[in-house]
Enzyme design. Structure first.
Site, PDB file in Angstrom:
ATOM      1  N   ASP A 134       0.839  -1.200   0.000  1.00  0.00           N
ATOM      2  CA  ASP A 134       0.000   0.000   0.000  1.00  0.00           C
ATOM      3  C   ASP A 134       0.875   1.251   0.000  1.00  0.00           C
ATOM      4  O   ASP A 134       2.041   1.202   0.406  1.00  0.00           O
ATOM      5  CB  ASP A 134      -0.887   0.036   1.250  1.00  0.00           C
ATOM      6  CG  ASP A 134      -1.820  -1.160   1.317  1.00  0.00           C
ATOM      7  OD1 ASP A 134      -2.128  -1.714   0.254  1.00  0.00           O
ATOM      8  OD2 ASP A 134      -2.205  -1.529   2.441  1.00  0.00           O
TER       9      ASP A 134
HETATM   10  N1  URA Z   1      -1.322  -6.075   3.637  1.00  0.00           N
HETATM   11  C1  URA Z   1      -1.749  -4.808   3.777  1.00  0.00           C
HETATM   12  O1  URA Z   1      -2.761  -4.549   4.418  1.00  0.00           O
HETATM   13  N2  URA Z   1      -1.032  -3.827   3.199  1.00  0.00           N
HETATM   14  C2  URA Z   1       0.105  -4.045   2.493  1.00  0.00           C
HETATM   15  O2  URA Z   1       0.733  -3.098   2.010  1.00  0.00           O
HETATM   16  C3  URA Z   1       0.543  -5.377   2.363  1.00  0.00           C
HETATM   17  C4  URA Z   1      -0.184  -6.376   2.945  1.00  0.00           C
END
Ligand code: URA
Length: 261
Positions: free
Chosen positions: A106
């Site tokens: 993310d």
């Molecule tokens: N899970 C998440 O919630 N965010 C990420 O960036 C990777 C795995």
């Protein structure tokens, strides 16, 4: 490695345009294992065959693999209208054609991102049936209790009914509200949604390893290193929760600094 069309390989590994590549092939400037090859659609394996252009081996014949320590604020994409992408963090000489992030973190997550131009490798790393484990160091609003870890190990059901594969998790000894969690799949916002389903909240998320491929402790936030393709292949096959956990506990302060925390 998967076979690749000769004209595509030349396009990836040189600055020639497509029409120039047609020209050099036609003129007989390209040799595969010492034999002149004029057909652009001929399939080659640059990891095992020697391919030369005007008598010189192609630079970086095998695929490129780069480990990046992604900072917050960058997105895992090759282009975006709103955000800077992880490609913007690479020095010019590493920005070869066809490079993309294998898997997503993310925009507010940090840590290990593998960039490669090898679609086959990325597929093997990400395909759910490969079960390559991905390890995240998370800071939570409240501790990850043994009963939370037990529910994660059984395979959690998310708020929307989505069923998750069993995941391993353990609170980090002596460090308040930090935990290591290992997933064998990659659903959207999965770690955040899993802790939300347990009534907790992920404040920060830092990916520290994929299989046996670690984010090097000395790699600062936003920095990257090129790694050998064959090493990445081997690293994807190894790794286990206990050894990753030990390494994170031992090097915790480096990981925190490199996560920008
Ligand atoms: N899970 C998440 O919630 N965010 C990420 O960036 C990777 C795995």
């Amino acid at each position: 490695m998967a076979l690749i069309r000769l004209d595509k390989l030349l396009s990836n590994r040189t600055s020639h345009s497509r029409s120039e590549i047609k020209g050099v092939l036609k003129k007989g400037c390209v040799r595969v294992d010492g034999v002149t090859e004029c057909r652009g659609d001929c399939k080659v394996d640059p990891d095992v065959q020697e391919i030369t252009l005007n008598g010189k081996p192609l630079v970086g014949q095998s695929h490129v693999c780069i480990i990046l320590n992604k900072p917050q604020g960058y997105i895992c994409a090759t282009e975006d209208r709103m955000h800077k992408t992880v490609l913007d963090l690479l020095p010019k000489e590493l920005r070869v054609k066809g490079l993309f992030p294998a898997g997503r973190l993310d925009v507010d997550s940090t840590g290990l991102v593998l960039l490669t131009d090898d679609g086959d490798l990325a597929h093997r790393m990400l395909a759910p049936k490969s079960h390559v484990p991905k390890y995240y160091l998370v800071k939570l609003t409240r501790p990850c209790r043994p009963e939370d870890a037990a529910r994660l190990a059984q395979g959690l059901e998310l708020g929307d009914g989505t069923k998750c594969l069993p995941a391993e998790a353990k609170a980090l000894e002596g460090v308040k509200n930090y935990a290591l969690i290992c997933l064998h799949e990659g659903k959207y916002h999965q770690v955040k949604h899993m802790f939300a389903a347990l009534g907790n909240h992920v404040e920060t998320l830092h990916r520290v390893a994929v299989g046996g491929m670690f984010l090097p402790e000395k790699l600062g936030s936003g920095a990257c290193i090129e790694v050998l393709h064959k090493d990445v292949e081997n690293m994807l096959k190894s790794g286990n929760f206990g050894s990753v956990y030990e390494r994170i506990v031992t090097n915790f302060s480096s990981y925190l600094i490199n996560a920008g925390q």
